[in-house]
Design a protein around this motif. Sequence first.
Motif, PDB file in Angstrom:
ATOM      1  N   TYR A 112      15.949  13.805 -65.436  1.00 57.43           N
ATOM      2  CA  TYR A 112      16.520  14.725 -66.503  1.00 57.43           C
ATOM      3  C   TYR A 112      17.885  15.716 -65.980  1.00 57.43           C
ATOM      4  CZ  TYR A 112      17.433  18.223 -69.892  1.00 57.43           C
ATOM      5  OH  TYR A 112      18.167  19.056 -70.944  1.00 57.43           O
ATOM      6  N   VAL A 116      22.033  14.695 -66.429  1.00 51.96           N
ATOM      7  CA  VAL A 116      22.893  15.780 -66.942  1.00 51.96           C
ATOM      8  C   VAL A 116      24.108  16.200 -66.069  1.00 51.96           C
ATOM      9  CG1 VAL A 116      23.064  18.660 -67.166  1.00 51.96           C
ATOM     10  CG2 VAL A 116      20.932  17.054 -68.240  1.00 51.96           C
ATOM     11  N   ALA A 119      26.366  12.907 -66.115  1.00 50.69           N
ATOM     12  CA  ALA A 119      26.524  12.496 -67.502  1.00 50.69           C
ATOM     13  C   ALA A 119      27.919  11.421 -68.018  1.00 50.69           C
ATOM     14  CB  ALA A 119      26.355  13.300 -68.638  1.00 50.69           C
ATOM     15  N   ASP A 125      27.518   9.919 -73.014  1.00 51.31           N
ATOM     16  CA  ASP A 125      28.322  10.480 -74.334  1.00 51.31           C
ATOM     17  C   ASP A 125      28.689   9.369 -75.307  1.00 51.31           C
ATOM     18  OD1 ASP A 125      29.316  11.921 -76.476  1.00 51.31           O
ATOM     19  OD2 ASP A 125      30.128  13.475 -75.262  1.00 51.31           O
ATOM     20  N   GLN A 175      14.068  15.609 -75.226  1.00 45.68           N
ATOM     21  CA  GLN A 175      14.876  16.937 -74.471  1.00 45.68           C
ATOM     22  C   GLN A 175      16.205  16.361 -74.223  1.00 45.68           C
ATOM     23  OE1 GLN A 175      13.790  20.146 -74.173  1.00 45.68           O
ATOM     24  NE2 GLN A 175      11.900  19.037 -75.615  1.00 45.68           N
ATOM     25  N   LEU A 176      16.621  15.086 -74.332  1.00 48.84           N
ATOM     26  CA  LEU A 176      18.068  14.695 -74.038  1.00 48.84           C
ATOM     27  C   LEU A 176      18.943  14.916 -75.131  1.00 48.84           C
ATOM     28  CD1 LEU A 176      17.069  11.069 -72.660  1.00 48.84           C
ATOM     29  CD2 LEU A 176      17.543  13.206 -71.375  1.00 48.84           C
ATOM     30  N   PRO A 177      20.208  15.264 -74.767  1.00 45.64           N
ATOM     31  CA  PRO A 177      21.199  15.478 -75.791  1.00 45.64           C
ATOM     32  C   PRO A 177      21.098  14.549 -76.916  1.00 45.64           C
ATOM     33  CG  PRO A 177      22.029  16.275 -73.732  1.00 45.64           C
ATOM     34  CD  PRO A 177      20.819  15.571 -73.433  1.00 45.64           C
ATOM     35  N   CYS A 178      21.500  15.084 -78.145  1.00 44.23           N
ATOM     36  CA  CYS A 178      21.548  14.068 -79.398  1.00 44.23           C
ATOM     37  C   CYS A 178      22.688  13.264 -79.320  1.00 44.23           C
ATOM     38  CB  CYS A 178      21.328  14.706 -80.603  1.00 44.23           C
ATOM     39  SG  CYS A 178      22.508  15.837 -81.054  1.00 44.23           S
ATOM     40  N   ASN A 179      23.774  13.554 -78.642  1.00 49.86           N
ATOM     41  CA  ASN A 179      24.832  12.805 -78.713  1.00 49.86           C
ATOM     42  C   ASN A 179      24.972  11.624 -77.585  1.00 49.86           C
ATOM     43  OD1 ASN A 179      25.108  15.137 -76.957  1.00 49.86           O
ATOM     44  ND2 ASN A 179      27.350  14.458 -76.421  1.00 49.86           N
ATOM     45  N   TRP A 180      23.665  11.733 -76.769  1.00 51.75           N
ATOM     46  CA  TRP A 180      23.695  10.646 -75.620  1.00 51.75           C
ATOM     47  C   TRP A 180      23.504   9.226 -76.142  1.00 51.75           C
ATOM     48  CZ3 TRP A 180      21.027  12.688 -70.501  1.00 51.75           C
ATOM     49  CH2 TRP A 180      21.996  13.561 -70.159  1.00 51.75           C
ATOM     50  N   LYS A 182      21.237   6.755 -76.333  1.00 49.52           N
ATOM     51  CA  LYS A 182      19.708   6.482 -75.826  1.00 49.52           C
ATOM     52  C   LYS A 182      18.911   5.845 -76.886  1.00 49.52           C
ATOM     53  CE  LYS A 182      18.636  10.966 -77.471  1.00 49.52           C
ATOM     54  NZ  LYS A 182      17.726  12.444 -77.440  1.00 49.52           N
TER      55      LYS A 182
END
Length: 502
Positions: A112, A116, A119, A125, A175-180, A182
């Motif tokens: 993680y 980050v 990124a 992104d 826990q990962l950013p929603c804009n990634w 994934k």
Amino acid sequence: MRAILRSIRQFRSALRYRGDIFYNGLSKRQHCRVNKNGGSVYYTPQCTDFWRCQHPSYMISRALHTDAVNVANGELIQGGPLVEYERRIAAGELVDGDICQLGTLRQLQRLYDELVETADACRLDRYAASEKAGRSRWLWSRFIPQSSYAPVKGLYLCGGVGTGKTMLMDMFFDQLPCNWRKKRIHFHDFMLNVHSRLQKHNGVADPLEVVAGEVSDESILLCLDEFMVTDVADALILNRLFRHLFSHGAILVATSNRAPDNLYERGLQRDLFLPFIALLKERCIVHEIGSSVDYRKMTSAQQGFYFVGKDLSSLLNEKFHQLIGNHKAVPQKVEVVMGRTLQVPLGANGCAYFPFEELCDRPLGAADYFGLFKKFHTLALEGVPTFGLHNRTAAYRFVTLVDVMYENKARLLCTAEGSPVELFEKIVTIADAQQMSPRTSSRSRKSDDSDLCVDNELGFAKDRTISRLTEMNSREYLEQHAAMVAEMQQLPADSSKDVLHA
């Protein structure tokens, strides 16, 4: 600030004998563990193994780890799976004190943090990444060869059934950013999607490269649950598929009951599969959880809707009609992949009724089961038999069916010839078979169990199925299912389908 420095001093003091003692200097003990400094006693259920430092004066303390968990390399951790894990323990949502899960979480937290920090280099992104279509990328690569491996290695988590692999990976993913870019998906579903895309690009010189380009454009970080290779068609394309994916910068996080070297063991043409194992170990850090706890079996034991015995079809039918209420059960059709349909003998109010033979003794697979549970949240399955050599193929389909149901959080009502353990008693691995009593003059081949099925893949998969069937009939699982159904009933029709397939 003083609290952070105090945590650092405590952590360094506990580990002062060797910097890597937390991982490499551990020995097994059983029953309970005591942290004299913190005044804590942790009992592990069912004689579960736990880990202690080799030096007798120093115990690895979960309470100590809680104090120091927010400190890494002298800096406060702002987020990630390790912080979320501690929050859930503090809230009483998780069992305290599994050192094996903590070791896994440190690996997930490391990944993680690396993601980050890198990124931009990893092109995570979705709004900053290139929006070229997979086919366009493939066409462009014909003229200018491109290769863009991620600067971060992925993670391959392996271990026994019910040890929390899926829960930990989901905690990491959430826990990962929603804009990634994934995606978290079951391996069965992922491969079905790949084959569907291959069909779409039939006629292209290298359709696997096009598919890899499309997949990586959509999701550069892939989290695949239950990585298990049993199908020769999957085995033969995985090496080229993931070689293309990794060259496009894809990062893989996977869970599996099998270590990489044991994947597709004794499968057809396995020599063609071996390069994929090497590739997997090159692009992922392999971490074995090592816990012997099956947390699914720690749920509250109850019979649920699993009925053992013969001539219970009337009871199952009664329970089925109680669930559908005033709705009328009628035959239905379910759309699956590539224009195919699945006939449902009876269905109403989100509940489907099948005899075992119609769902597991016919040439059906994961695609059919995923299609079924996009429309239905409950399955009534009549007449699950005990498995052996004579119905090995049906056993494989039943294992896949349970996997898909568990992935979709579906509810199972069934009648069966035995308990989950009894259903698979005649399914053994090669190692199990070799440990059986050798033949003597008084024990001839004729006295052998003619229905004994020696199958490594099925022998390993049965433990997962038994574990999942146990949890699926627990109070906790059924309450979660009821909450999911209640949420679906409050949503519009289109949204409820998304929740069901989430």
